[in-house]
Design a protein around this motif. Structure first.
Motif, PDB file in Angstrom:
ATOM      1  N   ILE A 234      -1.673  -6.972 -11.253  1.00  0.00           N
ATOM      2  CA  ILE A 234      -0.711  -6.543 -12.285  1.00  0.00           C
ATOM      3  C   ILE A 234       0.679  -6.371 -11.682  1.00  0.00           C
ATOM      4  N   VAL A 235       0.764  -5.648 -10.581  1.00  0.00           N
ATOM      5  CA  VAL A 235       2.065  -5.328  -9.986  1.00  0.00           C
ATOM      6  C   VAL A 235       2.755  -6.578  -9.449  1.00  0.00           C
ATOM      7  N   HIS A 236       2.019  -7.420  -8.734  1.00  0.00           N
ATOM      8  CA  HIS A 236       2.649  -8.564  -8.069  1.00  0.00           C
ATOM      9  C   HIS A 236       2.917  -9.732  -9.013  1.00  0.00           C
ATOM     10  N   ASN A 237       2.467  -9.621 -10.256  1.00  0.00           N
ATOM     11  CA  ASN A 237       2.843 -10.605 -11.266  1.00  0.00           C
ATOM     12  C   ASN A 237       3.878 -10.032 -12.238  1.00  0.00           C
ATOM     13  N   SER A 238       4.482  -8.916 -11.873  1.00  0.00           N
ATOM     14  CA  SER A 238       5.489  -8.270 -12.708  1.00  0.00           C
ATOM     15  C   SER A 238       6.817  -8.195 -11.956  1.00  0.00           C
ATOM     16  N   HIS A 239       7.831  -7.669 -12.629  1.00  0.00           N
ATOM     17  CA  HIS A 239       9.123  -7.509 -11.953  1.00  0.00           C
ATOM     18  C   HIS A 239       9.058  -6.469 -10.844  1.00  0.00           C
ATOM     19  N   PHE A 240       7.992  -5.663 -10.818  1.00  0.00           N
ATOM     20  CA  PHE A 240       7.851  -4.654  -9.766  1.00  0.00           C
ATOM     21  C   PHE A 240       7.550  -5.281  -8.404  1.00  0.00           C
ATOM     22  N   LYS A 241       7.187  -6.560  -8.391  1.00  0.00           N
ATOM     23  CA  LYS A 241       6.923  -7.208  -7.101  1.00  0.00           C
ATOM     24  C   LYS A 241       8.148  -7.131  -6.193  1.00  0.00           C
ATOM     25  N   ASN A 242       9.328  -7.127  -6.799  1.00  0.00           N
ATOM     26  CA  ASN A 242      10.561  -7.093  -6.016  1.00  0.00           C
ATOM     27  C   ASN A 242      10.818  -5.729  -5.381  1.00  0.00           C
ATOM     28  N   THR A 243      10.072  -4.709  -5.819  1.00  0.00           N
ATOM     29  CA  THR A 243      10.219  -3.378  -5.231  1.00  0.00           C
ATOM     30  C   THR A 243       9.054  -3.032  -4.313  1.00  0.00           C
ATOM     31  N   CYS A 244       8.115  -3.960  -4.136  1.00  0.00           N
ATOM     32  CA  CYS A 244       6.984  -3.723  -3.240  1.00  0.00           C
ATOM     33  C   CYS A 244       7.450  -3.774  -1.788  1.00  0.00           C
ATOM     34  N   ILE A 245       6.780  -3.029  -0.919  1.00  0.00           N
ATOM     35  CA  ILE A 245       7.172  -3.009   0.485  1.00  0.00           C
ATOM     36  C   ILE A 245       7.082  -4.413   1.088  1.00  0.00           C
ATOM     37  N   MET A 246       6.118  -5.213   0.601  1.00  0.00           N
ATOM     38  CA  MET A 246       6.015  -6.612   1.004  1.00  0.00           C
ATOM     39  C   MET A 246       5.491  -7.400  -0.184  1.00  0.00           C
ATOM     40  N   HIS A 247       5.892  -8.668  -0.258  1.00  0.00           N
ATOM     41  CA  HIS A 247       5.461  -9.508  -1.372  1.00  0.00           C
ATOM     42  C   HIS A 247       5.279 -10.933  -0.882  1.00  0.00           C
ATOM     43  N   ASP A 248       4.284 -11.620  -1.465  1.00  0.00           N
ATOM     44  CA  ASP A 248       3.987 -13.009  -1.114  1.00  0.00           C
ATOM     45  C   ASP A 248       3.784 -13.201   0.382  1.00  0.00           C
ATOM     46  N   GLU A 249       2.980 -12.309   0.956  1.00  0.00           N
ATOM     47  CA  GLU A 249       2.651 -12.447   2.372  1.00  0.00           C
ATOM     48  C   GLU A 249       1.654 -13.590   2.573  1.00  0.00           C
ATOM     49  N   PRO A 250       1.660 -14.217   3.735  1.00  0.00           N
ATOM     50  CA  PRO A 250       0.681 -15.276   4.005  1.00  0.00           C
ATOM     51  C   PRO A 250      -0.730 -14.709   4.087  1.00  0.00           C
ATOM     52  N   GLU A 251      -1.723 -15.558   3.841  1.00  0.00           N
ATOM     53  CA  GLU A 251      -3.113 -15.121   3.873  1.00  0.00           C
ATOM     54  C   GLU A 251      -3.516 -14.674   5.274  1.00  0.00           C
ATOM     55  N   ARG A 252      -4.228 -13.557   5.312  1.00  0.00           N
ATOM     56  CA  ARG A 252      -4.841 -13.092   6.540  1.00  0.00           C
ATOM     57  C   ARG A 252      -6.163 -12.450   6.181  1.00  0.00           C
ATOM     58  N   ARG A 253      -7.208 -12.876   6.818  1.00  0.00           N
ATOM     59  CA  ARG A 253      -8.523 -12.313   6.505  1.00  0.00           C
ATOM     60  C   ARG A 253      -8.642 -10.865   6.987  1.00  0.00           C
ATOM     61  N   TRP A 254      -9.552 -10.168   6.362  1.00  0.00           N
ATOM     62  CA  TRP A 254      -9.957  -8.808   6.702  1.00  0.00           C
ATOM     63  C   TRP A 254      -8.971  -7.766   6.159  1.00  0.00           C
ATOM     64  N   LEU A 255      -9.579  -6.759   5.576  1.00  0.00           N
ATOM     65  CA  LEU A 255      -8.845  -5.746   4.821  1.00  0.00           C
ATOM     66  C   LEU A 255      -7.868  -4.945   5.676  1.00  0.00           C
ATOM     67  N   VAL A 256      -8.137  -4.805   6.960  1.00  0.00           N
ATOM     68  CA  VAL A 256      -7.245  -4.015   7.812  1.00  0.00           C
ATOM     69  C   VAL A 256      -5.843  -4.617   7.877  1.00  0.00           C
ATOM     70  N   ASN A 257      -5.703  -5.868   7.497  1.00  0.00           N
ATOM     71  CA  ASN A 257      -4.386  -6.507   7.500  1.00  0.00           C
ATOM     72  C   ASN A 257      -3.551  -6.136   6.280  1.00  0.00           C
ATOM     73  N   TRP A 258      -4.120  -5.360   5.350  1.00  0.00           N
ATOM     74  CA  TRP A 258      -3.413  -5.062   4.100  1.00  0.00           C
ATOM     75  C   TRP A 258      -3.252  -3.567   3.873  1.00  0.00           C
ATOM     76  N   ARG A 259      -3.260  -2.804   4.965  1.00  0.00           N
ATOM     77  CA  ARG A 259      -3.100  -1.351   4.844  1.00  0.00           C
ATOM     78  C   ARG A 259      -1.740  -1.013   4.238  1.00  0.00           C
ATOM     79  N   ASN A 260      -1.736  -0.022   3.353  1.00  0.00           N
ATOM     80  CA  ASN A 260      -0.496   0.464   2.746  1.00  0.00           C
ATOM     81  C   ASN A 260      -0.043   1.727   3.461  1.00  0.00           C
ATOM     82  N   LEU A 261      -0.574   2.880   3.046  1.00  0.00           N
ATOM     83  CA  LEU A 261      -0.211   4.159   3.660  1.00  0.00           C
ATOM     84  C   LEU A 261      -1.406   4.827   4.330  1.00  0.00           C
TER      85      LEU A 261
END
Length: 314
Positions: A234-261
């Motif tokens: 929802i967020v990354h297909n909206s105008h809020f994507k431009n306020t995300c800390i990162m957007h359209d990052e390249p693919e990387r396997r494993w969940l530890v690569n997508w930690r937020n806070l």
């Protein structure tokens, strides 16, 4: 900085109490708690009955590991906090066994410094060529049952039937491209860590979005681990994507690569931290760690609290 912490809980009332009391020691921090409807909520309520700024949800969902009901429970937490009209700047999603690595003052200052940012990283897997990601949405998944939490209660025949049904239904979904098309709009599926922090404006947008979009919800109900895709998509297909800390990052396997806070480790399953991890954790930039458990992580939590002593309130 007004913050609503949204806590999805199902076990360990001691940890839930400890986190709630620590965070709500700040008068600008509130906590909303959803206790899995499969569990008795009385031990949780009893421990926090005299704790101000802690609110238990009455409308509870039966939450199953990997199931869509976790989304419904999270939406209910968001809706309850928004309708409380307490002027929250941020909503931070926690999941039961998380623990603050920073003091309340440091947490507040962090969000003041990054005001307006959405802390929900997302990777576009809707266009992925990697089966590791494709199978999340090309196969039919159904986790809203007890097959995966009470494995011993089901016979081999029941498991066989369960998987046969999944295979048959997957024939209908295998051709899905990874892009949801609805009402003339397209939504590529995004993937990321389940814990996030979002602004009031973004949360209100998600709640409004969730009221409609039947095709979107039909697909999300049978995606693999929807708490790692629903809000991100929802967020990354909206105008809020431009306020995300990162957007359209390249693919990387494993969940530890997508930690937020949240800092977590995931070699084969999520690591339960102990006191030996204190020196590593206390210097992490993340605001929280996942996960801790009563009887295993007590000394660690004591040492973290001691490091924050005298800095528990704003």
């Amino acid at each position: 900085m007004r913050i609503a912490f949204l806590n999805l809980c199902h076990c360990d009332p001691n940890i839930v109490e400890r986190v709630a009391r620590k965070l709500t020691a700040c008068p600008n921090f509130d906590m909303y708690i959803h206790v899995d409807a499969k569990q008795d909520e009385r031990p949780f309520i009893k421990r926090l009955s005299n704790c101000p700024r802690v609110y238990f949800l009455e409308n509870r969902q039966k939450v199953y590991w990997g199931g869509f009901h976790a989304i419904l429970a999270t939406l209910e937490l968001m809706k309850t906090a928004v309708e409380a009209n307490r002027g929250y700047d941020y909503y931070v999603l926690l999941q039961n066994l998380d623990y603050p690595l920073k003091s309340n003052e440091e947490i507040a200052q962090f969000f003041i410094m990054h005001k307006g940012k959405q802390f929900i990283r997302g990777c576009n897997i809707g266009k992925s060529k990697d089966w590791h990601y494709q199978e999340k949405y090309k196969l039919y998944h159904s986790f809203d049952n007890d097959f995966y939490i009470n494995k011993e209660r089901h016979s081999k025949l029941e498991w066989l039937i369960h998987y046969q049904i999944k295979i048959i239904k997957s024939i209908r979904t295998i051709g899905f491209s990874g892009t949801i098309k609805e009402d003339g709009k397209t939504y590529d599926i995004y993937y990321g860590a389940a814990q996030w922090a979002l602004t009031d404006e973004c949360v209100r947008y998600i709640l409004e979005f969730s009221k409609g979009h039947p095709k979107f919800h039909k697909i999300m109900k049978h995606i693999k681990f929807p708490d790692e895709e629903y809000f991100h998509t929802i967020v990354h297909n909206s105008h809020f994507k431009n306020t995300c800390i990162m957007h359209d990052e390249p693919e990387r396997r494993w969940l530890v690569n997508w930690r937020n806070l949240h800092y977590f480790e995931y070699p084969k399953e999520i690591t339960v931290f102990t006191e030996k991890d204190f020196d590593k954790l206390i210097h992490r930039k993340e605001l929280f760690c996942r996960k801790v458990k009563t009887g295993i992580s007590d000394r660690l939590m004591d040492e973290i609290d001691q490091a924050h002593r005298g800095n528990m309130q704003l």
